[in-house]
Enzyme design. Structure first.
Site, PDB file in Angstrom:
ATOM      1  N   HIS A   1       0.836  -1.208   0.000  1.00 53.62           N
ATOM      2  CA  HIS A   1       0.000   0.000   0.000  1.00 53.62           C
ATOM      3  C   HIS A   1       0.874   1.263   0.000  1.00 53.62           C
ATOM      4  CE1 HIS A   1      -3.164  -2.583   2.272  1.00 53.62           C
ATOM      5  NE2 HIS A   1      -3.611  -2.414   1.036  1.00 53.62           N
TER       6      HIS A   1
ATOM      7  N   LYS B   1     -18.563  -5.424   7.750  1.00 55.25           N
ATOM      8  CA  LYS B   1     -17.421  -6.262   7.369  1.00 55.25           C
ATOM      9  C   LYS B   1     -16.543  -6.525   8.582  1.00 55.25           C
ATOM     10  CE  LYS B   1     -13.723  -6.543   3.947  1.00 55.25           C
ATOM     11  NZ  LYS B   1     -12.978  -5.831   2.919  1.00 55.25           N
TER      12      LYS B   1
ATOM     13  N   ARG C   1      -2.628  -6.114  -8.387  1.00 52.47           N
ATOM     14  CA  ARG C   1      -1.633  -7.197  -8.374  1.00 52.47           C
ATOM     15  C   ARG C   1      -1.879  -8.069  -9.594  1.00 52.47           C
ATOM     16  NH1 ARG C   1      -3.235  -8.427  -2.398  1.00 52.47           N
ATOM     17  NH2 ARG C   1      -5.118  -8.173  -3.596  1.00 52.47           N
TER      18      ARG C   1
ATOM     19  N   SER D   1      -3.206  -7.810   2.625  1.00 53.64           N
ATOM     20  CA  SER D   1      -3.494  -7.731   4.066  1.00 53.64           C
ATOM     21  C   SER D   1      -3.990  -9.081   4.560  1.00 53.64           C
ATOM     22  CB  SER D   1      -4.552  -6.664   4.345  1.00 53.64           C
ATOM     23  OG  SER D   1      -4.081  -5.397   3.975  1.00 53.64           O
TER      24      SER D   1
END
Ligand code: PNS
Length: 160
Positions: free
Chosen positions: A18, A42, A91, A129
């Site tokens: 990040h 979440k 990615r 993460s």
């Protein structure tokens, strides 16, 4: 005119990947607002306040970066903050479908806000993460994938 981008995400927690995207984004934009989605639905490992603290600590001394939280639609938040773009890291192939969907939906909702993708640095291509949390949960060494403060907090959280 100042060019502002929103770099949105969960940042649960912030990773070196990040930070790499944010720093490189600053070469394209005058100001980047890193915005954590405040989503009570979440499940997250760290609270929004903890995530903000970790972001602040890890980017200390980097100019023209702000931190914030938002809820609701990202494009509405971007407009409210007078940002012309959404910055996202991409990615390998696995990210593409979701990012493509997100970018097209955001464009449908507001044509004034563009999405800019930066390819994740090669060093960080296999990190996320989630995978970092998984490794840390079982005592794996993730020290070179996250800022030192984040490594420390993960250790404490998982009892190492
Ligand atoms: O790091 P993440 O969890 O992949 O980030 C996802 C995020 C926060 C960028 C995305 O969920 C988001 O923008 N949510 C806000 C609601 C929204 O505007 N969704 C897109 C159009 S429906």
């Amino acid at each position: 005119m100042q060019r502002t981008a929103i770099y949105p995400g969960s940042f649960d927690p912030v990773t070196n990947g990040h930070i790499d995207i944010a720093k490189r984004g600053l070469k394209l934009f005058d100001r980047i607002i890193i915005a954590i989605l405040h989503n009570p639905g979440k499940k997250s490992l760290f609270t929004v306040e903890e995530r903000l603290e970790m972001l602040n600590e890890s980017m200390l001394g980097i100019d023209n970066i702000e931190f914030d939280t938002f809820n609701g639609l990202l494009v509405d938040y971007a407009q409210q903050r007078k940002a012309s773009a959404i910055l996202r890291g991409m990615r390998a192939v696995s990210d593409f479908e979701y990012e493509f969907q997100l970018a097209l939906m955001n464009r449908k909702l507001n044509r004034e806000v563009e999405t800019i993708f930066l390819m994740t640095g090669l060093r960080w291509i296999f990190t996320s993460s989630s995978i970092i949390k998984e490794a840390a949960r079982f005592g794996g060494d993730i020290a070179d994938m996250v800022p030192p403060g984040v490594n420390q907090r993960l250790k404490i959280r998982f009892g190492f």
